[in-house]
Design a protein around this motif. Structure first.
Motif, short mmCIF file in Angstrom:
data_model
loop_
_atom_site.label_atom_id
_atom_site.label_comp_id
_atom_site.label_asym_id
_atom_site.label_seq_id
_atom_site.Cartn_x
_atom_site.Cartn_y
_atom_site.Cartn_z
N GLU A 59 -97.99 53.68 -53.25
CA GLU A 59 -98.62 54.99 -53.17
C GLU A 59 -97.66 56.07 -53.67
OE1 GLU A 59 -101.57 55.80 -52.61
OE2 GLU A 59 -102.53 54.23 -51.41
N GLY A 60 -98.21 57.02 -54.46
CA GLY A 60 -97.41 58.14 -54.92
C GLY A 60 -97.83 59.41 -54.23
N GLU A 61 -97.24 60.52 -54.60
CA GLU A 61 -97.58 61.79 -53.97
C GLU A 61 -99.03 62.18 -54.23
OE1 GLU A 61 -94.89 64.86 -55.01
OE2 GLU A 61 -93.12 63.87 -54.19
N LYS A 62 -99.49 61.93 -55.46
CA LYS A 62 -100.86 62.30 -55.82
C LYS A 62 -101.74 61.09 -56.12
CE LYS A 62 -99.59 66.84 -57.68
NZ LYS A 62 -99.64 67.74 -58.86
N PRO A 88 -82.81 51.94 -62.87
CA PRO A 88 -82.36 53.20 -62.27
C PRO A 88 -83.25 54.36 -62.70
CG PRO A 88 -80.50 51.96 -63.12
CD PRO A 88 -81.74 51.27 -63.61
N GLY A 89 -83.82 55.07 -61.74
CA GLY A 89 -84.68 56.19 -62.07
C GLY A 89 -86.08 55.80 -62.46
N GLY A 90 -86.39 54.51 -62.45
CA GLY A 90 -87.74 54.06 -62.80
C GLY A 90 -88.75 54.55 -61.78
N ALA A 91 -89.89 55.01 -62.26
CA ALA A 91 -90.90 55.58 -61.37
C ALA A 91 -91.33 54.60 -60.29
CB ALA A 91 -92.11 56.02 -62.19
N LEU A 92 -91.46 53.32 -60.63
CA LEU A 92 -91.89 52.33 -59.64
C LEU A 92 -90.73 51.50 -59.11
CD1 LEU A 92 -94.03 50.82 -58.03
CD2 LEU A 92 -94.38 49.35 -60.02
N ARG A 95 -88.22 52.48 -56.37
CA ARG A 95 -88.73 52.46 -55.00
C ARG A 95 -89.06 51.03 -54.56
NH1 ARG A 95 -93.83 55.92 -54.66
NH2 ARG A 95 -93.71 55.13 -52.52
N LEU A 96 -89.63 50.26 -55.47
CA LEU A 96 -90.07 48.91 -55.13
C LEU A 96 -88.89 48.03 -54.72
CD1 LEU A 96 -92.76 47.28 -55.12
CD2 LEU A 96 -92.13 46.45 -57.40
#
Length: 275
Positions: A59-62, A88-92, A95-96
């Motif tokens: 889940e993301g912010e939006k 590093p810095g990857g959108a998914l 966090r994953l």
């Protein structure tokens, strides 16, 4: 209508169906500082063909953040396994990589992909050519009983930068050859060939160079790629896909699809750089 009646009416309305399965993480294993695998619960209704991929995310912010991941577990497994890089810095993946048992990940409900046996014509030998996390769909395929019925020999190649990055496929092949379901067949028919590109070792070099020079075939006791008998599946970096596809086409291999089976198939939808 009273507030109580309105609330009751809302409760009776059918729930809006989600576009994703919400799956519990069962286990996580980190192989290097850039590679890890995880296993999640499998919905009872989820069906897929070995070699296919699905959308995996959080889940993301939006809205959910999603990427395509090949299913690394066989179709008969009670859980689902995925193999991932950490960017590093990857959108998914930034966090994953931090998920723990008990956490929840999202999974799309529709698997798809071209790395399936349905997209290939019958043959004697199946080559599964991979780099990096591109080995994931083949982790599913080499544990399928049907694959050993369709082909006399299954050759899995895996090329990475370092020996440490080969740990996943090395463990995979060992487990497969000792698996109660396919172990006997795999022990006889599965050939594993790995190489590294940034360290010295018994097998050093890009898989494209090892095919072109003939070194791969010399070491596994085989012959150069031949569309009359060989079938090829390719999954890896964009550059590797392009070069291997061109090499196969030069040898008169015909690219296949789900609609029209051929001699070779490639898959671009897997987690790569920049994720």
């Amino acid at each position: 209508m009273s507030e109580a009646a309105a609330e009751a009416a809302r409760a009776e309305r059918p729930a809006k169906s989600s576009a994703f399965h919400e799956l519990e993480v069962h286990s996580v294993k980190h192989y290097t500082d850039t590679l890890f695998s995880f296993r999640v619960s499998r919905p009872e209704t989820f069906r897929f063909r070995a070699g296919e991929f699905v959308m995996i995310g959080l889940e993301g912010e939006k809205k959910p953040i999603l990427r395509a991941y090949s299913v690394a577990s066989p179709t008969w497994d009670e859980e689902l396994e995925f193999y991932s890089i950490k960017v590093p810095g990857g959108a998914l993946t930034s966090r994953l990589k931090n998920i723990q048992p008990g956490d929840t990940v999202l999974m799309g409900k529709k698997p798809t992909g071209t790395l399936v046996t349905d997209a290939l014509r019958p043959g004697r030998r199946l080559y599964l050519l991979s780099t990096g996390t591109g080995v994931a769909p083949f982790a599913s395929l080499i544990r399928e009983p049907d694959v050993y019925e369709y082909y006399d020999e299954v050759v899995l190649t895996h090329t990475c930068r370092t020996h440490a990055e080969l740990a996943y496929s090395e463990e995979l092949v060992e487990r497969t050859k000792n698996d109660p379901l396919v172990g006997e067949e795999a022990a006889k028919q599965l050939v594993y060939f790995n190489s590294v590109t940034r360290e010295e070792g018994a097998r050093t070099g890009r898989v494209t160079d090892l095919i072109r020079s003939g070194a791969l075939f010399e070491q596994i006791g085989g012959k150069p790629l031949d569309p009359e008998h060989d079938r090829v599946m390719i999954c890896g970096s964009e550059a590797m896909l392009k070069e291997l596809k061109e090499m196969c086409l030069e040898r008169d291999f015909i690219e296949g699809s789900n609609a029209k089976p051929g001699d070779m198939v490639i898959e671009k939808a897997f987690v790569g750089e920049g994720v």
